[in-house]
Design a protein around this motif. Structure first.
Motif, PDB file in Angstrom:
ATOM      1  N   GLU A  85      -1.872   0.333  -5.499  1.00 20.21           N
ATOM      2  CA  GLU A  85      -1.184   1.267  -6.384  1.00 20.21           C
ATOM      3  C   GLU A  85      -1.223   2.648  -5.749  1.00 20.21           C
ATOM      4  N   LEU A  86      -0.062   3.135  -5.338  1.00 24.21           N
ATOM      5  CA  LEU A  86       0.016   4.434  -4.675  1.00 24.21           C
ATOM      6  C   LEU A  86       1.043   5.300  -5.393  1.00 24.21           C
ATOM      7  N   PRO A  87       0.859   6.619  -5.353  1.00 22.58           N
ATOM      8  CA  PRO A  87       1.856   7.499  -5.976  1.00 22.58           C
ATOM      9  C   PRO A  87       3.189   7.410  -5.233  1.00 22.58           C
ATOM     10  N   ASP A  88       4.269   7.612  -5.982  1.00 20.45           N
ATOM     11  CA  ASP A  88       5.597   7.576  -5.356  1.00 20.45           C
ATOM     12  C   ASP A  88       5.709   8.687  -4.316  1.00 20.45           C
ATOM     13  N   ASN A  89       6.324   8.342  -3.217  1.00 18.86           N
ATOM     14  CA  ASN A  89       6.530   9.321  -2.147  1.00 18.86           C
ATOM     15  C   ASN A  89       7.851   8.984  -1.454  1.00 18.86           C
ATOM     16  N   PRO A  90       8.782   9.929  -1.395  1.00 15.24           N
ATOM     17  CA  PRO A  90      10.101   9.614  -0.792  1.00 15.24           C
ATOM     18  C   PRO A  90      10.006   9.231   0.681  1.00 15.24           C
ATOM     19  N   LYS A  91       8.886   9.536   1.328  1.00 14.32           N
ATOM     20  CA  LYS A  91       8.744   9.201   2.742  1.00 14.32           C
ATOM     21  C   LYS A  91       8.224   7.778   2.947  1.00 14.32           C
ATOM     22  N   ARG A  92       7.771   7.101   1.875  1.00 16.62           N
ATOM     23  CA  ARG A  92       7.099   5.811   2.013  1.00 16.62           C
ATOM     24  C   ARG A  92       8.099   4.653   2.111  1.00 16.62           C
ATOM     25  N   PHE A  93       7.781   3.664   2.982  1.00 17.55           N
ATOM     26  CA  PHE A  93       8.541   2.418   3.047  1.00 17.55           C
ATOM     27  C   PHE A  93       8.163   1.571   1.837  1.00 17.55           C
ATOM     28  N   THR A  94       9.170   1.073   1.125  1.00 19.30           N
ATOM     29  CA  THR A  94       8.893   0.347  -0.118  1.00 19.30           C
ATOM     30  C   THR A  94       8.816  -1.165   0.066  1.00 19.30           C
ATOM     31  N   GLN A  95       9.585  -1.729   0.996  1.00 15.73           N
ATOM     32  CA  GLN A  95       9.562  -3.185   1.209  1.00 15.73           C
ATOM     33  C   GLN A  95       9.193  -3.561   2.643  1.00 15.73           C
ATOM     34  N   CYS A  96       9.671  -2.807   3.594  1.00 15.97           N
ATOM     35  CA  CYS A  96       9.379  -3.088   5.005  1.00 15.97           C
ATOM     36  C   CYS A  96       7.955  -2.625   5.312  1.00 15.97           C
ATOM     37  N   VAL A  97       7.096  -3.543   5.810  1.00 14.41           N
ATOM     38  CA  VAL A  97       5.680  -3.189   6.060  1.00 14.41           C
ATOM     39  C   VAL A  97       5.590  -2.372   7.352  1.00 14.41           C
ATOM     40  N   CYS A  98       6.009  -1.124   7.253  1.00 18.38           N
ATOM     41  CA  CYS A  98       6.100  -0.238   8.417  1.00 18.38           C
ATOM     42  C   CYS A  98       5.369   1.063   8.138  1.00 18.38           C
ATOM     43  N   VAL A  99       5.185   1.837   9.227  1.00 21.86           N
ATOM     44  CA  VAL A  99       4.561   3.143   9.121  1.00 21.86           C
ATOM     45  C   VAL A  99       5.068   4.004  10.275  1.00 21.86           C
ATOM     46  N   LEU A 100       5.183   5.305  10.023  1.00 22.72           N
ATOM     47  CA  LEU A 100       5.559   6.282  11.047  1.00 22.72           C
ATOM     48  C   LEU A 100       4.351   7.138  11.386  1.00 22.72           C
ATOM     49  N   THR A 101       4.468   7.900  12.450  1.00 21.06           N
ATOM     50  CA  THR A 101       3.406   8.842  12.813  1.00 21.06           C
ATOM     51  C   THR A 101       3.642  10.180  12.121  1.00 21.06           C
ATOM     52  N   ARG A 102       2.606  10.975  12.076  1.00 24.19           N
ATOM     53  CA  ARG A 102       2.761  12.334  11.534  1.00 24.19           C
ATOM     54  C   ARG A 102       3.626  13.187  12.463  1.00 24.19           C
ATOM     55  N   GLN A 103       3.483  12.961  13.757  1.00 17.52           N
ATOM     56  CA  GLN A 103       4.150  13.794  14.751  1.00 17.52           C
ATOM     57  C   GLN A 103       5.581  13.292  14.991  1.00 17.52           C
ATOM     58  N   SER A 104       6.489  14.246  15.182  1.00 17.72           N
ATOM     59  CA  SER A 104       7.873  13.921  15.521  1.00 17.72           C
ATOM     60  C   SER A 104       8.265  14.727  16.760  1.00 17.72           C
TER      61      SER A 104
END
Length: 519
Positions: free
Chosen positions: A369-388
């Protein structure tokens, strides 16, 4: 020198040799005028004395005298030109609004006429009674902008108290000037940066050419040696065959000679009538001379089957060594652009677990259970880095050992993170995927990639300006695939997808690993 657009009056006072206003003008017997120095120098260089304009010949060198009247007129004209040039408007000065052609410098500006006048055109304001009443001021440009529309007077500075407004505007002007100077410095720095990039590009290009020439020259030498070895091997085998054949032929010819002699002896003996001699000679003929059994001797040509292949096998070994060195050099070159990145928990799918150092990620197959965040992947089990990254080049490595399925690459900032996601460059993802079906670059359609051994670590290199994304098998030092001609217009993020565990498999984490160039 006289200019190309000289007036008619100036042409009347110009020497036709130097094309400038006369200096010490003299007249020739034919009536033409020249500067004394010009005509003297002209005649000094001639065999015959003639007029430069009409070509009239003179028997003797004319005695030249100064044309006093023309000299005075030329001096007056030169003075008037100099005065006119002094009166001409210069940059930063106010021009006369009445002058046509060459504009002269304005001496006064009239606030009634809203016009600026030179000395000549100012004369009516100094002579005519009605114009004398006009208010004349020091020359000003843009008079209409300086006049108050309500009071028909020059605009003046009005302050709140003690020139506060003036001081405020002066401060603002200073800030503007400071800002302009800062912008100038920033652009100078940018110019220096661009020049530095050009110099670096030149060095890289020259090094690439030198390395390429060295490698290709080495390969050409290998090919030439392979050709020489092949030629020598075939020629030696042919030489051996020819030598063996020549020996057999020589032996056969010797036996033919011996048999021919025996045949002659037999024929001679067959014709003898002396029976005693016949019987005595026959004893020596009954035993034939020693000869070889030639039925078992074959003159077979040598076999060259496999000769070229064996030469090429050796060449292939050499080429593989060269290619391995090139792969090592390429990987080391891109590894120089290593960046230190950490995973961003705000983007991670709820079932993903990140390590404390934000370098590892695996899927627990159970959403938190995590707070909603527009940056979060909702179905694809993925993650990005902090750095761009939105310019330059960058490189990172991900350990994928012991995993049966994963995706690794980069993604642009504006990607869709909700619902099912199709990974492809069209949707903002440049990734490779490993699964039971093999290794592919995710595109439409997918590009299947060869895989010689199990992947343990994947390297990802991006050249933002060139639009390039390359993938490497770090352990094998092999280039896997490059997406070229990409268009990047926003920040790019390293992208990891560990995929879900299946039946106890694929539970190992994806690990962002430091680069080890000695591997």
């Amino acid at each position: 020198m006289a200019s190309a657009n000289t007036s008619g009056s100036e042409e009347n006072f110009s020497c036709s040799i130097c094309l400038d206003v006369f200096r010490s003008p003299v007249s020739t017997p034919c009536g033409h005028n020249f500067c004394r120095t010009c005509i003297t120098k002209f005649w000094d260089e001639q065999v015959q004395y003639k007029c430069p304009l009409c070509n009239m010949l003179f028997n003797t060198r004319p005695d030249l005298r100064i044309n006093t009247l023309l000299s005075e007129l030329a001096a007056q004209f030169r003075t008037s030109v100099r005065v006119k040039e002094q009166l001409c408007v210069k940059p930063g000065e106010v021009p006369c609004d009445v002058c046509t052609g060459t504009q002269l410098k304005a001496l006064k500006s009239c606030l009634e006429c809203l016009t600026s006048y030179c000395q000549t055109h100012l004369e009516p304001h100094q002579r005519v009674a009605g114009l004398k009443k006009h208010r004349l001021v020091e020359p000003m440009d843009r008079l209409e902008d300086r006049m108050c529309e309500n009071h028909n007077q020059l605009l003046e500075l009005f302050c709140q108290t003690d020139q506060e407004e003036y001081e405020l505007k002066t401060t603002q002007l200073g800030k503007i000037e400071s800002g302009v100077q800062q912008m100038i410095q920033e652009r100078k720095i940018k110019i220096k940066e661009i020049k530095g990039t050009v110099e670096m590009s030149k060095r890289d290009a020259y090094r690439e050419i030198a390395d390429g020439v060295q490698v290709l020259t080495s390969l050409m030498r290998c090919i030439e040696k392979c050709q020489d070895d092949l030629n020598q091997m075939v020629k030696e085998r042919l030489k051996s065959t020819v030598k063996q054949a020549e020996g057999l032929i020589k032996e056969l010819e010797q036996e033919i000679e011996d048999l021919t002699n025996r045949s002659s002896e037999v024929k001679q003996l067959s014709h003898t009538k002396d029976h005693l001699h016949f019987l005595q000679a026959f004893r020596s003929l009954k035993d034939p001379p020693p000869t070889r059994d030639w039925t078992t001797v074959e003159g077979r040509p040598p076999s060259y089957v496999g000769t070229l292949r064996r030469s090429l096998d050796q060449l292939e070994v050499t080429l593989n060594m060269v290619i391995k060195k090139l792969r090592d050099a390429e990987l080391k070159r891109v590894q120089q652009y290593e960046v230190d990145v950490t995973l961003d928990p705000d983007t991670a799918h709820p079932s993903l677990i990140l390590s404390e150092d934000r370098k590892q990620v695996h899927d627990e197959d159970e959403e938190k259970e995590l707070p909603d965040n527009p940056k979060r992947f909702t179905q694809c089990v993925c993650v990005l880095t902090r750095q761009s990254f939105s310019s330059g080049r960058f490189y990172f490595e991900v350990r994928v050992k012991d995993k049966t399925q994963w995706d690794v690459g980069v993604a642009r900032e504006s990607i869709n993170r909700n619902g099912q996601i199709k990974l492809s460059p069209e949707t903002g993802y440049w990734t490779i995927k490993f699964s039971k079906d093999g290794l592919v670059f995710k595109d439409n359609p997918a590009v299947r990639l060869p895989l010689r051994a199990e992947l343990q670590k994947v390297g990802v290199f991006v050249d933002y300006g060139e639009g390039l994304v390359s993938f490497y098998d770090v352990e094998a030092r092999v280039h896997l695939y490059s997406a070229t001609g990409c268009t990047f217009s926003e920040p790019l993020y390293p992208f990891l997808c560990p995929s879900v565990p299946v039946g106890g498999t694929n539970s190992a984490p994806l690990i962002i690993s430091p680069v080890n160039q000695t591997e």
